[in-house]
Scaffold this active site. Structure first.
Site, PDB file in Angstrom:
ATOM      1  CD  GLN A  11      39.536 -69.722   8.612  1.00  0.00           C
ATOM      2  OE1 GLN A  11      38.579 -70.408   8.914  1.00  0.00           O
ATOM      3  NE2 GLN A  11      40.775 -70.013   8.994  1.00  0.00           N
ATOM      4  CB  VAL A  14      37.187 -71.982  -2.884  1.00  0.00           C
ATOM      5  CG1 VAL A  14      38.315 -72.508  -3.754  1.00  0.00           C
ATOM      6  CG2 VAL A  14      35.896 -71.844  -3.689  1.00  0.00           C
ATOM      7  N   PRO A 105      41.111 -69.061 -14.964  1.00  0.00           N
ATOM      8  CG  PRO A 105      40.100 -68.737 -17.042  1.00  0.00           C
ATOM      9  CD  PRO A 105      41.422 -68.963 -16.381  1.00  0.00           C
ATOM     10  CG  HIS A 134      24.539 -74.987 -16.748  1.00  0.00           C
ATOM     11  ND1 HIS A 134      24.950 -75.069 -18.065  1.00  0.00           N
ATOM     12  CD2 HIS A 134      25.686 -74.877 -16.014  1.00  0.00           C
ATOM     13  CE1 HIS A 134      26.268 -74.994 -18.111  1.00  0.00           C
ATOM     14  NE2 HIS A 134      26.744 -74.875 -16.882  1.00  0.00           N
ATOM     15  CG  HIS A 135      22.043 -74.653 -11.715  1.00  0.00           C
ATOM     16  ND1 HIS A 135      21.634 -73.346 -11.494  1.00  0.00           N
ATOM     17  CD2 HIS A 135      23.374 -74.582 -11.962  1.00  0.00           C
ATOM     18  CE1 HIS A 135      22.678 -72.547 -11.575  1.00  0.00           C
ATOM     19  NE2 HIS A 135      23.751 -73.277 -11.869  1.00  0.00           N
ATOM     20  CE  LYS A 138      25.370 -70.970 -17.093  1.00  0.00           C
ATOM     21  NZ  LYS A 138      26.283 -70.398 -16.092  1.00  0.00           N
TER      22      LYS A 138
END
Lengths: 248, 248, 248, 248
Positions: A11, A14, A105, A134-135, A138
């Site tokens: 559920q 992912v 990982p 990155h955004h 982070k």
């Protein structure tokens, strides 16, 4: 013949994406989905061959003990595995020599490949630097992946007797040359509109080689998970990290 | 202890660059240079261990016969080797089992690595395309390297049972989707201000991997030649292509 | 003082994103949202100053007539405006000289800027080519944006008396050199893992200039819409396209 | 009708390149070349209309005084102009209102355009960062161009009331986030195989815009110099910097 697949944590965000990916694959069949309040017996009753586990550190050990005991292979993206936990999994597997467990990982194949290629290329070039982008939400700079990549590159160069790259900088505005990770410079860009991107730049006389990975969607783990599902039966025992499954 | 190096074709553009590179390397010593009108005995008299040959198809076979006969290793960038010529070199080497000859069409390490990485990555992605970008004086499109790269990628995918990438194009302006090389699309950009550049783009759900090689100077063969010089003594017999020396 | 904003088509995907963006902006206040079955009077009753309309060609003309009549400014992303429709909007605005209407096919500021910059740079370089890269579900190649960009660039070069770029290609595998749009080569890449990307490459002796736009999310219209909302009161009458609002 | 061009410092590396470029241009005629020991009268005797000066700070003022006095336009790449020197040039030009002098620190059109575009785009994006990449023999980090670009961008944002970009970094390895130039982060890469490259990255919700300039050859000043030669007669008085000649 299709592989009979089950999903644990079905559920979750992912988990749902993995269920969709399994359903979309012609050679896989989704035969059981289990979430928090469901019994693990759903897997044994349905004849599940491989279970994908993206759950929580609190429950993953119980899940794995059950699966290994029943000879069901597991592909695990749940975090929180230290040496002690890995040893316990190895212990269970000792009694089930035909069963395989893959704990990784990072299932993004592009990320795994780019680290591997960077490591292979490291010793052939005078210079190497890493740029990760990155955004802006982070928290850490550099990213964990960039830090690990720089470390792998630095180690490969050391093994080959290659020194630190040339750098005549004598006047530097503080921070301009980036962070120093074992002699490899790493630069962290934070920009609205980005997700997760990394470039490893290698250079020598007259030529450069760039290995760039762009991840724009958390769904990028799906192809790696499916690869794990398809290969796990051929790889009994414990495998840590997706690399060995890539047969490079 | 340094390696004693000789250069054949020492007055040519490439030869001069190689002489300079050998002189600049602490572990190599330039002990003999030979050009058109010089005797090959300069190598035997000076105790040369490795000779680099960037000469001409008309003379390279004579050079190699002499070198192998005297147990001198050779690193060869001269072109024009067909199967018959390679067989003759193998014949000479059969009598000198400790001597090595490396014949390579491309000594740019970045180019060799990017082809290798592209081949390795090929089977893990749904999609792959190649963009090569060159100066506008180039006669052929796509470049030979791009053509070979696309072929290697296509073959690797075929071996792994991976089909052609998805493409819903139903309305195409002629040529927009590039050339089709064994199912891999190749795009050729011709632009003033460029030299020789290539990108291999791989993509799957949520992520892409790009392998880019930029060559801005013909001197980019030097590091590959030096690598050959350093390694050739450990690799007796004939080696074709720089790849095996990279130990990937 | 905040601007009082209304949203038409507020339940749609785009409408919801705009509502969120307005709510997140400190200088804007969301005072009315209207969808299919709601009355337009919600805007007059709430004292709305600017309405954003992302609805449907079937209803947008009725919306605009109402808004202009009541002196409410409009920022419109709905499609389907031809010359006749634009003339009707101009007619309504003739009676309301203080009211502004902005109708734009593309609110992504990065896309608008990159087209503008490409047009400005066009006449200073010997060579120019366009590479556009999209997800593999796209039906047309090249993309509409790439086609328009190439056209603008070609026109700017023609006005400045700059000819077609040099190209010595004499052997071409069909399609390698891309599509020809008014003398500008355009290459279309289709790759899983991409969304919508475009590069315009300019080159002249010794240097190149690249203008690249990456759009990874349909939400990229939001900043352009907010810019329109903030500026529309100062620009009465009809404006077509976001460009004039950028004051370049 | 062709423009009659003279070159000062004609034996220098840059001077030779300019002579070659003038000779290659159909609309220009090279009528006089002067070096250290030659008399400036070569220009008056040959009816030179425009002189290009890439000489030395020690002699350039004498050159300019002579040229302006004789009504010959000048395009100057020689360095070392401060406010006092510029004022003296303006003084000479006051007596020759039809004569033009262009003094520019950078004639690479791509560099000039990318700075200009960066300045124009600055206020439309939440985030902006600069990456500059150079050969490893460079002494200063960041480069002068990157420093100036970041300053222009920062100033444009300040004028428009746009704050510093978002950045949630809470754990930083020293230097990872680059140098801070007026609130704009600048990253300096030093890599063998590179020459001089710069990227300005802009980002906002869902999209990014990148302006990249690559210079791989010192000859990249030539097109800008020729532009100056062609336009200078229409621009009497002193112009500092190539920008105004681009008519953007």
């Amino acid at each position: 013949m299709t592989i009979r697949v089950g999903v644990l944590g079905a559920q979750g965000k992912v988990g749902q994406a993995i269920c969709a990916a399994v359903r979309a694959a012609a050679d896989l069949e989704l035969v059981a989905t289990v979430d928090k309040d469901d019994a693990l017996e759903a897997f044994t009753e349905s004849g599940t061959q491989v279970v994908v586990d993206f759950t929580h550190p609190d429950v993953v050990m119980g899940n794995l003990e059950f699966l290994v005991e029943h000879g069901i292979h597991a592909v695990v993206g749940t975090t929180g595995f230290d040496a002690a936990r890995l040893d316990r999994v190895r212990g269970w597997l000792a009694d089930r020599p035909d069963t395989g467990v893959l704990i990784a990982p990072n299932f993004a194949i592009g990320a795994v490949l780019s680290m591997r290629f960077a490591e292979q290329a490291a010793r052939f070039f005078e210079s190497v630097e890493v740029i990760e982008l990155h955004h802006p939400n982070k928290a850490d700079a550099p990213s964990g992946t960039a830090y690990r990549t720089a470390g792998l590159v630095a180690e490969a160069r050391k093994r080959a007797g290659v020194g630190i790259g040339p750098d005549a900088t004598s006047t530097e505005l503080d921070g301009a040359r980036g962070a120093d990770v074992d002699g490899v410079r790493v630069h962290s860009v934070r920009l609205a509109g980005l997700v997760a991107h990394q470039e490893v730049l290698f250079g020598t006389q007259g030529e450069t080689l760039t290995i760039r990975h762009d991840s724009i969607d958390r769904s990028s783990f799906a192809p790696g998970v499916l690869l794990g599902v398809r290969e796990i039966a051929k790889r009994p025992g414990l495998t840590v990290g997706l690399d060995p499954f890539l047969d490079l």
